[in-house]
Design an enzyme around this catalytic site. Structure first.
Site, PDB file in Angstrom:
ATOM      1  N   HIS A 186      24.060 -75.339  35.596  1.00  0.00           N
ATOM      2  CA  HIS A 186      23.555 -73.963  35.556  1.00  0.00           C
ATOM      3  C   HIS A 186      23.161 -73.502  36.953  1.00  0.00           C
ATOM      4  CE1 HIS A 186      22.865 -73.202  31.152  1.00  0.00           C
ATOM      5  NE2 HIS A 186      23.059 -74.509  31.126  1.00  0.00           N
TER       6      HIS A 186
ATOM      7  N   GLU B  80      19.969 -77.120  37.756  1.00  0.00           N
ATOM      8  CA  GLU B  80      19.952 -75.755  38.266  1.00  0.00           C
ATOM      9  C   GLU B  80      20.367 -75.854  39.727  1.00  0.00           C
ATOM     10  OE1 GLU B  80      19.605 -73.149  36.583  1.00  0.00           O
ATOM     11  OE2 GLU B  80      18.491 -73.660  34.768  1.00  0.00           O
TER      12      GLU B  80
ATOM     13  N   HIS C  61      26.641 -71.286  29.534  1.00  0.00           N
ATOM     14  CA  HIS C  61      27.073 -69.937  29.146  1.00  0.00           C
ATOM     15  C   HIS C  61      28.599 -69.858  28.977  1.00  0.00           C
ATOM     16  CE1 HIS C  61      22.906 -69.268  30.274  1.00  0.00           C
ATOM     17  NE2 HIS C  61      23.181 -69.819  31.425  1.00  0.00           N
TER      18      HIS C  61
ATOM     19  N   GLU D  64      26.877 -66.187  36.653  1.00  0.00           N
ATOM     20  CA  GLU D  64      26.541 -67.611  36.586  1.00  0.00           C
ATOM     21  C   GLU D  64      27.592 -68.407  35.814  1.00  0.00           C
ATOM     22  OE1 GLU D  64      23.028 -68.604  34.392  1.00  0.00           O
ATOM     23  OE2 GLU D  64      23.453 -70.747  34.584  1.00  0.00           O
TER      24      GLU D  64
HETATM   25 ZN   LIG Z   1      22.045 -70.858  32.942  1.00  0.00          ZN
END
Ligand SMILES: [Zn+2]
Length: 282
Positions: free
Chosen positions: A170, A243, A79, A117
């Site tokens: 992430h 993640e 992102h 995030e």
């Molecule tokens: Zn993400």
């Protein structure tokens, strides 16, 4: 380095029944249900999926076991800070790497108190970058700040073409706040064996630092294969998405905000182990 990875992959394929033909993906845990609640758009390399590895004499030089000299690592902090204010740009469709289309990028998730995030990803990625560079690696990043827009998922894969492997960073945003832990995602395809090795090294890095495996959406080994992540689909080098944790889990949310170094250390250990192993060969 690339040669060494290719040798490793070849050896694995020999064990599976041959090297040189079309690689057969062995999806171990193709997961349909996706408790992962936010869209992931890491990079995507619309580059050729044909391995372009060629023997490279410079790879065979002897290197200290702990050195990352000669290794190029691509980091993709998921992102970006400007995505939320540029929705029309990030909603633009780009190739998903499997014949379809996908949004250029997404805003990512956040903790309940608003820690985003993209900021966590950026904080961790820059710490990982700094440490890997100290160890001699060349590190390339998919973005150079946390206040820009994009890049689109296809670019987040393409930029890694010149690297030896790609790690996308992430965090999850599962709505069930009791869910916690990390997980590693890879895509079936040409590079699945090498990506699996990379994923295993990163899982080990997180476990060694006492992070729990996320039991919602990942196998017991902390890994899952997915076909819907454009960045992985287009990557021409071994690639994984990590993640790191669950941002809606109160304890993990606090740790993500206050202690990005802990996540960076786990990632660096995993990345270093994979790079060193691949560089040294079998
Ligand atoms: Zn993400």
């Amino acid at each position: 380095m690339k040669h060494a990875i290719a040798l490793y992959a070849c050896a694995v394929m020999v064990l599976l029944g041959g090297c040189g033909g079309t690689q057969t993906a062995q999806p171990r845990t193709t997961v349909e249900p996706e408790p992962i609640t936010h869209e992931h758009n890491p990079g995507d390399t619309s580059a050729s999926e044909t391995p372009q590895r060629k023997p490279d004499e410079s790879d065979s030089t002897d290197k200290p076991a702990n050195s990352l000299d000669g290794v190029t690592i691509a980091l993709d902090p998921g992102h970006n800070g400007g995505n939320a204010s540029h929705l029309s740009r990030i909603n633009k469709k780009v190739p998903d790497g499997r014949g379809g289309k996908k949004a250029c990028n997404t805003t990512g998730t956040a903790t309940d108190d608003g820690f985003p995030e993209h900021e966590f990803n950026w904080n961790v990625a820059t710490k990982v970058r700094d440490e890997l560079e100290k160890r001699g690696a060349r590190v390339i990043m998919s973005r150079d700040s946390n206040d820009g827009v994009g890049p689109c998922v296809d670019e987040r894969g393409k930029f890694a073409d010149e690297a030896d492997f790609l790690v996308s960073i992430h965090a999850n945003g599962s709505t069930d706040s009791s869910i916690r832990g990390f997980g590693v995602i890879l895509a079936p395809g040409e590079k699945v064996e090498e990506s699996t090795k990379l994923a295993e090294a990163i899982v080990r890095g997180f476990k060694d630092h006492d992070f729990p495996i996320n039991r919602a959406g990942y196998g017991k080994d902390g890994m899952v294969e997915r076909t819907d992540l454009a960045g992985l689909n287009h990557a021409s080098v071994p690639a994984v998405i990590v993640e790191c944790g669950e941002m809606r889990n109160p304890k993990e949310a606090e740790r993500m905000q206050k202690d990005p170094d802990a996540y960076a250390r786990a990632l660096v250990d995993g990345i270093d182990a994979f790079a060193s192993y691949a560089t040294m060969g079998l």
